[in-house]
Design an enzyme around this catalytic site. Structure first.
Site, PDB file in Angstrom:
ATOM      1  N   GLY A 195       0.834  -1.211   0.000  1.00 22.22           N
ATOM      2  CA  GLY A 195       0.000   0.000   0.000  1.00 22.22           C
ATOM      3  C   GLY A 195       0.859   1.247   0.000  1.00 22.22           C
ATOM      4  N   ALA A 196       1.981   1.190   0.724  1.00 18.73           N
ATOM      5  CA  ALA A 196       2.890   2.329   0.817  1.00 18.73           C
ATOM      6  C   ALA A 196       4.171   1.869   1.488  1.00 18.73           C
ATOM      7  CB  ALA A 196       2.260   3.459   1.636  1.00 18.73           C
ATOM      8  N   MET A 197       5.207   2.715   1.441  1.00 25.47           N
ATOM      9  CA  MET A 197       6.477   2.361   2.088  1.00 25.47           C
ATOM     10  C   MET A 197       7.078   3.608   2.714  1.00 25.47           C
ATOM     11  SD  MET A 197       8.800   0.314   2.997  1.00 25.47           S
ATOM     12  CE  MET A 197      10.244   0.873   3.876  1.00 25.47           C
ATOM     13  N   GLU A 198       7.504   3.462   3.981  1.00 24.70           N
ATOM     14  CA  GLU A 198       7.846   4.607   4.818  1.00 24.70           C
ATOM     15  C   GLU A 198       9.253   5.165   4.661  1.00 24.70           C
ATOM     16  OE1 GLU A 198       7.145   1.458   6.050  1.00 24.70           O
ATOM     17  OE2 GLU A 198       8.611   0.890   7.571  1.00 24.70           O
ATOM     18  N   ASN A 199       9.936   4.965   3.520  1.00 22.17           N
ATOM     19  CA  ASN A 199      11.311   5.476   3.337  1.00 22.17           C
ATOM     20  C   ASN A 199      11.449   6.849   3.998  1.00 22.17           C
ATOM     21  OD1 ASN A 199      11.613   3.346   1.303  1.00 22.17           O
ATOM     22  ND2 ASN A 199      10.281   4.674   0.098  1.00 22.17           N
ATOM     23  N   HIS A 250      -0.297   6.207   9.007  1.00 18.41           N
ATOM     24  CA  HIS A 250       0.534   5.028   9.262  1.00 18.41           C
ATOM     25  C   HIS A 250       1.995   5.306   8.869  1.00 18.41           C
ATOM     26  CE1 HIS A 250       1.090   0.528   9.319  1.00 18.41           C
ATOM     27  NE2 HIS A 250       2.110   0.873   8.551  1.00 18.41           N
ATOM     28  N   GLU A 251       2.190   5.795   7.661  1.00 12.62           N
ATOM     29  CA  GLU A 251       3.557   5.998   7.174  1.00 12.62           C
ATOM     30  C   GLU A 251       4.264   7.120   7.927  1.00 12.62           C
ATOM     31  OE1 GLU A 251       4.638   3.663   5.372  1.00 12.62           O
ATOM     32  OE2 GLU A 251       2.635   2.836   4.987  1.00 12.62           O
ATOM     33  N   HIS A 263       5.599   5.856  11.119  1.00 12.45           N
ATOM     34  CA  HIS A 263       6.835   5.093  10.917  1.00 12.45           C
ATOM     35  C   HIS A 263       8.084   5.984  10.943  1.00 12.45           C
ATOM     36  CE1 HIS A 263       5.809   1.001  10.210  1.00 12.45           C
ATOM     37  NE2 HIS A 263       5.101   1.196   9.126  1.00 12.45           N
ATOM     38  N   GLU A 271       5.272  -2.241  12.760  1.00  7.82           N
ATOM     39  CA  GLU A 271       3.952  -2.257  12.117  1.00  7.82           C
ATOM     40  C   GLU A 271       2.786  -2.174  13.100  1.00  7.82           C
ATOM     41  OE1 GLU A 271       3.861  -1.520   9.271  1.00  7.82           O
ATOM     42  OE2 GLU A 271       5.779  -2.143   8.436  1.00  7.82           O
TER      43      GLU A 271
HETATM   44 ZN   LIG Z   1       3.871  -0.044   8.008  1.00  8.27          ZN
END
Ligand SMILES: [Zn+2]
Length: 940
Positions: free
Chosen positions: A317-321, A353-354, A357, A376
């Site tokens: 869904g997404a990535m928290e870079n 959410h991201e 993170h 998570e």
């Molecule tokens: Zn996550």
């Protein structure tokens, strides 16, 4: 395919087979001191563990990358500054699918004196995705060295490493971008590195590009150099200390909108050029949420900028870079014309959410992937806290129920797993990204917050984040921080303990939730003023009379309860198997798990349930709304476990006619709808027809008073979407008529008419039932630049009753042009939901397994969705046998996943459910039918 090829060395078949054999034994027992590994060139590989040695640690990476978006490859180089801890003769790095051209080593002295580097001998061990750099002389402890590597690779085709993504402009032109996605173990596909979360380092990144593109990375750009031939080179500021999986860079031609937070962080949203008007909601939300988190955590976001980028092809869904968060378009872009209130909820949730993170995960990282829940679970839980505070109108509290309920279904199977679980191979690590880490992690944190009190919980996590900033942590570190604060409420047993004892108490309590799998069932029996309580493991599909039923588990459960005679919340920790509580006064009912904050189910023995059901029917408002949701949920779960009869759970739902809370109505409706789908799939038509009639009669007034608009509160709007979708699916004539009318107007306007967003999917789905409508929708699908709209169209297309249309969809999904590969799993899921499509996709998955594995990793979320969505609704012994055979054939080929066992147990559960409950359901519906006739006789 998984090798780091070293230039000038060829891979012979015999070595390849040899390596594979070695790899198998290493995977099974990587700690076996007798094990040894052989490199691709036949020389001994000096390291045989999956995890890297600790003798060398990275401090800083200088990384240069030059992708070519025409030839779809990249050349790159890096200089890694390392610190030697223990004298060694080799350096082990992770590396996958890269071609190493040259590797050299310099000491600090060499670097100072500008002496050229000494050439290193490179060995490759693809089975472990590692290379070894053999040094001519021993590296001495406590000294720093500099490793320089030149390498090149192809832009990957899937969604991992440094890969290619494409999008289509409004004018029909296809454009290419290059983007990274590294979590958990794919940074090694983009540059050789120490690819484990514990090896944190600083990164200085340089990217070469053409002038028609821009480059983005974790940090802001500090300068751009013009090169001969018109190429440009962007230099980015050095990052803070971080793990390799958080490194990110993108070369694209996107546009952006920007704003600044109150603490001066520049936030930008990026998307492909035609999507400018879809970026504003995300910008507003991320500014608000970033402000919130800085205050809540009492730690400023440490980078000067934060970019959120909508990527046209994206796996998760997404990535928290850190500083450069990447999203699926549907998780970031809100199109005012086609995004519904559920879309808004989803986008807000994913952004929350991201951003969480950036602290949980980026600033403080779990030591190893076995504790991925520390990232998570927390990020999922922080969604609740932050969205409630920033967007109270979304009533996110009520959304959180489903976070917990979704995982309870999984956790009440024998095949569930503990939150913390060993994971070594990349497939095992990928499998850790599941509902247990995300959802159960969040739910037990919510329970702990309820136990400690809001402020103490916040104090504890601030302590944790500050203490472990730029470092790694494990479970015990979290419990230590949370124990530094004592519970808010006057809990006499705890307060009487010395503070160090409190630390062990919290840890003792929480490890019963993280180290053992499953969810407890608390059985309550009231006898006058005395309550006897008992705990056991809750198992669905395994009944008490079955031989495999065992009560093995024991939790420390922070119980809460209220009674009919007072609203006071009583608390008690149940640590033993059984316990007794005394009630202060006589009451008619007791309700445990107040506001459904605890991660446990409750069964009321004796007259307990009857008293509660009577109360709901007489005056449901005496029970709190969240308790009413909890009662409905627990009742249907107890039916699945054979602890309650179905008619009792159904009788409980009768009070819903007087219910006015939309989240509760949605919950009740979802169980009834589930029953309908189960009967419909199995073609048990007498029951499904009666259920259909019951649903339409029961909810008739609610359905008929719905407006076809986007008016009302968030939850009223979501209820409307569900009610009208169900009404149309069940063939309710006024619903179909209205949807058909809107669909024709939409077609006549060439897709320009604005249809209320909450009913858009329904209108499309009704329209898709004719061939002309279906074909028109497919055309619009290709043209639309709104992913929110495309999602709705794809769902509508999948509801067709014509097999050849469903086949066409699957073909388009496999081809990956009109329907993107990233959407294939969701498409298969949608078709499997359609009774006309379920067998079709099941056959398809079996026949095309190898091709699917070329598109997605075995352990990926996509593959797991494909497997579970095509099988877990089965409910007959023949089907179970078929699925079993298929899984066995896969295991024989070396493909094994935890999800196989979950699916088999789910099907077994379905079979048992039907055997036990079908006769009851049939009788109950006939009785309701008589009630319905009497009602009509009296009223007309
Ligand atoms: Zn996550």
């Amino acid at each position: 395919q998984t090798s780091c090829v070293i230039l000038g060395q060829s891979l012979t078949l015999s070595f390849f087979i040899w390596t594979l054999r070695t790899c198998t034994s290493c995977y099974q027992s990587s700690e076996d001191p007798g094990a040894f590994a052989v490199a691709t060139n036949g020389e001994p590989f000096p390291w045989y563990h999956l995890r890297l040695p600790n003798s060398v640690i990275p401090l800083h990476y200088d990384l240069f990358v030059h992708p070519n978006l025409t030839s779809l490859d990249f050349v790159a180089s890096e200089m890694i500054e390392i610190l030697v801890r223990d004298t060694t003769q080799f350096i082990i790095l992770h590396c996958k699918d890269l071609e190493i051209m040259n590797a050299t080593l310099q000491s600090e002295e060499d670097l100072r004196d500008k002496k050229p580097g000494k050439k290193l001998h490179v060995l490759s061990y693809p089975a472990h995705e590692q290379i070894a750099l053999l040094v001519p002389e021993k590296l001495m402890a406590d000294l720093r060295y500099y490793v320089a590597i030149d390498f090149q690779g192809k832009l990957a085709n899937g969604f991992e490493g440094f890969y290619k993504s494409t999008y289509r402009t409004l004018h029909g032109e296809t454009r290419i971008i290059a983007v990274t996605d590294f979590q958990p173990t794919q940074a090694r596909m983009a540059f050789p590195c120490f690819d484990e979360p514990l090896f944190k380092a600083n990164f200085s990144i340089k990217i070469r590009r053409e002038s028609r593109h821009i480059a983005l990375s974790n940090m802001p750009k500090v300068k751009t150099i013009e090169l001969q031939g018109g190429l440009l080179e962007d230099h980015f500021a050095t990052t803070v200390k971080m793990s390799t999986y958080l490194v990110a860079y993108i070369v694209c031609d996107f546009n952006s909108v920007s704003g600044t937070t109150s603490s001066g962080v520049k936030v930008s949203i990026y998307a492909s050029p035609d999507k400018w008007n879809q970026m504003h909601y995300a910008l507003q939300a991320s500014l608000k949420l970033l402000d919130f988190y800085e205050k809540y955590f009492d730690i400023n976001y440490p980078l000067p900028k934060l970019d959120l980028v909508a990527i046209p092809d994206f796996g998760p869904g997404a990535m928290e870079n850190w500083g450069l968060i990447t999203y699926r378009e549907t998780s970031l872009l809100f199109d005012p014309r086609t995004s519904s209130v559920s879309d808004k909820m989803w986008i807000t949730k994913v952004i929350a959410h991201e951003l969480a993170h950036q602290w949980f995960g980026n600033l403080v990282t779990m030591e190893w992937w076995n504790d991925i829940w520390l990232n998570e679970g927390f990020a999922n839980y922080m969604e609740l806290i932050s969205v409630n505070a920033t967007y109270p109108e979304l009533q996110f509290d009520d959304y959180f129920f489903d976070v917990c309920y979704a995982v309870i279904t999984r956790d009440s199977l024998n095949s569930s797993r503990p939150i913390s679980k060993p994971a070594e191979t990349p497939t095992q690590i990928q499998e850790m990204f599941d509902a247990v880490s995300y959802n159960k992690g969040a739910c037990i944190l919510n329970m702990l917050k309820d136990f400690l009190g809001e402020e103490k919980f916040q104090e504890g996590i601030i302590h944790y984040l500050k203490k472990f900033s730029y470092r790694n942590a494990k479970n015990d570190d979290l419990w230590g921080s949370l124990s530094n604060v004592s519970p808010m409420w006057n809990y006499s047993r705890l307060l009487s303990l010395k503070s160090c004892r409190i630390i062990t108490k919290i840890k003792e309590m929480m490890t019963t939730w993280t180290l053992q799998k499953g969810i407890p069932l608390v059985v309550v029996k009231q006898d006058g003023c005395s309550l006897s309580i008992q705990q056991e493991r809750f198992l669905e599909g395994v009944f008490k009379e079955d031989p495999e039923w065992r009560a093995l588990f024991l939790w420390h459960i922070p119980l809460t309860y209220s009674t009919s005679s007072s609203n006071t919340i009583h608390r008690h920790i149940l640590k033993s198997k059984t316990d007794t509580l005394d009630l202060a006064e006589k009451t008619t009912w007791v309700k445990f798990n107040v506001d459904s904050n605890g991660y446990y189910l409750v069964h009321y023995e004796g007259h307990g349930w009857d008293q509660l059901i009577t109360q709901l029917n007489q005056n449901h408002t005496l029970l709190r709304p969240k308790d009413r949701i909890g009662l409905i949920h627990d009742a249907f779960q107890l039916v699945s476990a054979g602890r309650m009869t179905l008619d009792k759970a159904l009788n409980l739902t009768r009070y819903l006619q007087h219910e006015t809370s939309s989240p509760i109505l949605l919950k009740g409706l979802s169980y009834l709808e589930l029953l309908y789908h189960m009967m419909d799939r199995r073609n048990i038509s007498d029951v499904s027809e009666n259920l259909k009639r019951y649903l339409l009669w029961y909810f008739k007034q609610m359905i008929d008073t719905q407006s076809w608009s986007d008016e009302g509160s968030a939850w009223d709007r979501m209820l409307r979407s569900v009610l009208l979708r169900l009404a149309c699916e069940l063939g309710h004539a006024p619903c179909i008529q209205k949807a058909t009318e809107l669909f024709s107007q939409w077609m006549e306007s060439s897709g320009k008419l604005n249809i209320p967003t909450d009913v858009l999917k329904i209108v499309y789905s009704v329209g898709a039932q004719t061939t002309a409508g279906w074909n028109y929708l497919l055309e619009q699908y290709e043209l639309s630049v709104s992913s929110a709209e495309k999602n709705k169209i794809l769902y509508a297309l999948s509801t067709s009753r014509h097999q050849e249309k469903l086949v066409k969809l699957i073909e388009l999904g496999m081809e990956g042009k009109v329907i993107k590969t990233q959407d294939l799993a969701a498409l298969i899921h949608a078709i499997a939901r359609n009774p006309k499509g379920q067998q079709l996709v099941w056959n398809f998955v079996r026949a095309n397994w190898t091709d699917l594995l070329k598109k997605f990793d075995l352990g990926s979320f996509a593959m797991r969705t494909i497997i579970s969505s095509t099988t877990s609704f089965f409910s007959s012994k023949d089907e179970l046998q078929e699925v079993k055979q298929f899984f066995e054939s896969l295991s024989a080929q070396g493909s094994h996943l935890d999800i196989f066992q979950i699916v088999l147990e789910t099907i077994t559960k379905n079979i048992k459910w039907l055997e036990k409950n079908l006769p009851t359901l049939r009788t109950w519906l006939l009785r309701e039918d008589t009630r319905l006739l009497q009602y009509m006789y009296l009223h007309f």
